[in-house]
Design an enzyme around this catalytic site. Structure first.
Site, PDB file in Angstrom:
ATOM      1  N   GLU A  40       0.564  -1.138   0.069  1.00 33.22           N
ATOM      2  CA  GLU A  40      -0.212  -0.201   0.150  1.00 33.22           C
ATOM      3  C   GLU A  40       0.919   1.175   0.151  1.00 33.22           C
ATOM      4  O   GLU A  40       0.872   2.233   0.875  1.00 33.22           O
ATOM      5  CB  GLU A  40      -0.871  -0.023   1.197  1.00 33.22           C
ATOM      6  CG  GLU A  40      -2.087  -1.065   0.990  1.00 33.22           C
ATOM      7  CD  GLU A  40      -3.287  -0.872   1.920  1.00 33.22           C
ATOM      8  OE1 GLU A  40      -3.258  -0.248   3.057  1.00 33.22           O
ATOM      9  OE2 GLU A  40      -4.556  -1.378   1.618  1.00 33.22           O
TER      10      GLU A  40
ATOM     11  N   GLU B 151      -6.424  -7.445  -0.970  1.00 31.43           N
ATOM     12  CA  GLU B 151      -7.099  -7.680   0.750  1.00 31.43           C
ATOM     13  C   GLU B 151      -8.627  -7.070   0.531  1.00 31.43           C
ATOM     14  O   GLU B 151      -8.838  -6.200  -0.254  1.00 31.43           O
ATOM     15  CB  GLU B 151      -6.403  -6.461   1.310  1.00 31.43           C
ATOM     16  CG  GLU B 151      -4.860  -6.720   1.619  1.00 31.43           C
ATOM     17  CD  GLU B 151      -4.152  -5.552   2.484  1.00 31.43           C
ATOM     18  OE1 GLU B 151      -5.152  -4.990   3.220  1.00 31.43           O
ATOM     19  OE2 GLU B 151      -3.126  -5.554   2.659  1.00 31.43           O
TER      20      GLU B 151
HETATM   21  C1  GLA Z   1      -4.213  -2.283   4.736  1.00 29.88           C
HETATM   22  C2  GLA Z   1      -3.035  -2.835   4.950  1.00 29.88           C
HETATM   23  C3  GLA Z   1      -2.836  -3.783   5.818  1.00 29.88           C
HETATM   24  C4  GLA Z   1      -3.756  -4.082   6.865  1.00 29.88           C
HETATM   25  C5  GLA Z   1      -5.163  -3.534   6.415  1.00 29.88           C
HETATM   26  C6  GLA Z   1      -6.350  -3.395   7.584  1.00 29.88           C
HETATM   27  O1  GLA Z   1      -4.860  -2.523   3.777  1.00 29.88           O
HETATM   28  O2  GLA Z   1      -2.257  -3.327   3.783  1.00 29.88           O
HETATM   29  O3  GLA Z   1      -1.588  -4.402   6.331  1.00 29.88           O
HETATM   30  O4  GLA Z   1      -3.484  -2.883   7.791  1.00 29.88           O
HETATM   31  O5  GLA Z   1      -5.226  -2.418   5.798  1.00 29.88           O
HETATM   32  O6  GLA Z   1      -7.482  -3.111   6.809  1.00 29.88           O
END
Ligand code: GLA
Length: 679
Positions: A161, A317
């Site tokens: 991210e 995710e």
């Molecule tokens: C992001 C991060 C993860 C986690 C999620 C929680 O997507 O990449 O490591 O922190 O949020 O929703």
């Protein structure tokens, strides 16, 4: 190597069977080693085929500078390989270890007002920091060499991210990097002065050495400087990604690389980054408390699919149920997680993954749901996850298929950055709100839509929708004009085509580069006060509502479709249509209320002959098609709260309830999903 083809995520598949990948983030360092064997056994039980591992492992694999402890991670990889679970291996660089910032405090990022961001959370690095990049690359080199031939390695997950917590940094090192970047972009300082309009407010620079990032200033910092800083900051993050990618390509040339986008995230230009990935992946957290969350998610899915021109992508995710980071974190009611996972597949995903495998016991995310909850496997969440894993595994033939669309919606990060700068006629304009206001009626009426940058080839589309394209380059305007001249249909919303790439107004009457195609001129912007609304009167007498913005439009060939019904612009055009060449161009000089926007979009689609996939579907039922060598799959998803009766064009079989006889009528329960194939 088959990285560029439709099944790019299968490019190095060794362990997992063909099909939609299923799994999640795996963070074994949070658990004692005894738990790992149980982890892989449960993964098999749940139908997991791919995990993304090591995202936050830096401090454990490199506990002291240059001292590596990969033994434990070898055992994790071996466990996974032994169970036939493939790994999307993270480069481990998302959260630097404490020793790095203690030895080199210069890696820590600074805010625009000069405050340092300290370690203790994550992503506490300045994207321009040479020390950070050197240490990251050194670790990646070790990792790549160590696991290049490991049977579990399927792909690389670079960083995590990018730009989530630290999208920009204003420190001295960033300032120096910004100056380097500007010198490369402009060549000499007079070109910079011209591009930044520095004659205004005595801002002329005599040398690049005088230039700073737009730090906290007594009043509005130079807008072109802010815009270039957004470009630079995106680029600084991309350079971090590319530095790691270069190492991976050198050592493991046949292993695909990806990095997970945060939905559609303002600091990171997904279209530019996607060109540097083999597979695009994205994190999307639908909000169970928001009734239209699936529409916002649908938009992100369409952006993600379009980023590499329709190539299958990964949902990297999502939450199995609740998250921990909203103010109120609702769980996903039974069936919704399945529905929203299938929605990603219906919109082109070839992977459905979650954050995370096992729910953390401590740390900031212990209340974030996980595939294996605190309560273990005798839980609703684990049951729903496992059922979905097996269900997705039962239709491998979907992977690699693609969708097409007759409508494109234009999104441009440069314009987004410029639109939302300060010192504008209204600071209430929000790029995502306007884009979604245009996307929503297309989604609701079941009209397939790509989301593309303005320099993409538009020739395959019937209709192009352009929400608030404030910054418009001449060649892109010419492309839109040529599209309509050649028979395309165009819908443009207010405050588009106003500035060039340096945020300088296009002279010759707003919106100068679009005047010809739209057949009008905008004489004055007339933003509305907070909560103010205006009536919109159509020729047939119907009245709609609008808010946020209005403009004094002077037609120059365009016909009024609706006028402002009240206020200072009463009687002047609010919506126009211009027949131009073989096509036509609509212009909306205000923000229409959702019903009026839907009615207008329907009219425009009708004129463009851009129809729904399945006419007459009940409200809240989404329909999409994916097709390829394996066949044609019609996905039906009921996002509503009630069962829906659906009439199919011909008898079909539901691939999820194999063995059923073909039928041309079906009842889809609330949150129901059907994947129909022609018999
Ligand atoms: C992001 C991060 C993860 C986690 C999620 C929680 O997507 O990449 O490591 O922190 O949020 O929703």
């Amino acid at each position: 190597m088959r990285l560029a083809d439709s099944s790019a995520i299968d490019a190095r598949r060794r362990l997992r069977p063909p099909g939609i990948a299923f799994g999640g983030d795996y963070n074994p360092e949070q658990w004692p080693e005894e738990v790992w064997a149980e982890d892989v056994a449960l993964m098999k039980e749940a139908g997991v085929s791919l995990v993304t591992a090591g995202i936050f492992s830096w401090a454990k694999v490199e506990p002291r500078p240059g001292e590596y402890d990969f033994g434990w991670f070898d055992r994790v990889m071996d466990h996974l390989a032994g169970a036939g679970v493939a790994v999307c291996l993270a480069t481990m660089t998302a959260s630097p270890p404490p020793w790095l910032s203690r030895l080199h405090p210069g890696i820590l990022p600074e805010t625009a007002d000069g405050r340092r961001m300290w370690p203790g959370g994550r992503q506490h690095y300045c994207p321009s920091s040479r020390v950070y990049r050197e240490h990251a690359v050194r670790l990646v080199e070790r990792l790549a060499n160590r696991y290049a031939d490991h049977p579990a390695l399927e792909m690389w997950h670079i960083g995590n991210e990018y730009g989530c917590h630290t999208p920009m940094c204003w420190c001295d090192e960033s300032a120096a990097d910004f100056r380097r970047w500007l010198a490369e972009r402009y060549g000499d300082v007079e070109a910079l002065n011209d591009a930044w309009s520095t004659a205004f407010w005595a801002q002329r620079y005599d040398s690049f050495d005088e230039v700073l990032p737009p730090r906290l200033a007594p009043t509005f910092p130079n807008p072109a400087q802010q815009l270039d800083f957004a470009r630079f900051s995106d680029d600084a993050l991309l350079q971090c990604y590319l530095a790691e990618k270069e190492v991976l390509r050198r050592i493991t040339p046949d292993v695909p690389v990806t990095t997970n986008f945060i939905g559609v995230h303002k600091p990171v230009d997904a279209f530019r980054w996607a060109a540097e990935e083999d597979v695009v992946s994205v994190d999307v957290y639908q909000d169970p408390h928001d009734d239209s969350t699936h529409i916002a998610a649908g938009f992100i899915f369409d952006v993600t699919r379009s980023a590499r021109a329709g190539q299958p992508w990964m949902l990297m995710e999502q939450a199995p149920s609740a998250v921990n980071w909203r103010d109120r974190n609702g769980p996903k009611p039974p069936g919704r997680m399945r529905l929203w996972s299938w929605q990603a597949v219906a919109q082109g995903a070839d992977a459905v993954l979650y954050f995370q495998w096992r729910q953390s016991r401590g740390g900031a995310e212990k209340y974030h749901s996980a595939m294996v909850p605190h309560g273990g496997t005798d839980t609703r969440i684990f049951r729903e996850v496992s059922e979905l894993g097996h269900e997705l595994g039962s239709v491998p033939e979907i992977a690699g298929t693609r969708s097409t669309a007759e409508v494109a919606l234009v999104l441009d990060w440069n314009s987004w950055w410029a639109l939302e700068l300060d010192s504008h006629p209204s600071t209430a304009l929000n790029q995502m709100e306007i884009a979604l206001a245009h996307y929503r009626p297309l989604f609701e009426d079941g009209i397939a839509c790509d989301v593309v940058p303005p320099d993409r080839d538009l020739s395959g589309y019937r209709l192009v929708v352009v929400p608030n394209l404030y910054l418009l380059k001449e060649p892109d305007a010419e492309r839109l004009t040529a599209f309509v001249r050649g028979g395309g249909h165009l819908l443009v919303s207010f405050f588009s085509g106003i500035v060039d790439e340096c945020d300088r107004v296009h002279l010759g009457g707003y919106p100068a580069p679009l005047r010809e195609v739209l057949g009008l001129r905008v004489e004055e912007f007339w933003p509305l006060a907070e909560n103010e609304t205006v009536d919109i009167r159509h020729a047939d007498g119907t009245v709609g509502r609008a808010d946020l913005w209005s403009e004094a439009v002077v037609p120059e060939g365009a016909q009024a479709v609706a006028d402002f019904g009240c206020g200072p612009l009463a009687g002047q055009p609010a919506v126009t249509r211009h027949s131009f060449g073989e096509g036509s161009a609509w212009y909306v000089a205000t923000r229409l209320a959702p019903e009026a926007m839907r009615a207008l979009t329907q009219d425009v689609c009708r004129a463009a002959s851009a129809g729904p996939l399945l006419p007459g579907l009940p409200e809240h039922v989404q329909a999409t098609v994916r097709e390829g060598d394996a066949g044609r799959f019609l996905f039906l998803l009921n996002h509503g709260r009630d069962a829906a009766e659906i009439q199919l064009p011909e008898p079909m079989t539901d691939a999820l309830t194999q063995g059923a006889t073909p039928t041309d009528r079906l009842t889809l329960p609330a949150a129901g999903v059907a994947v129909l194939v022609e018999p």
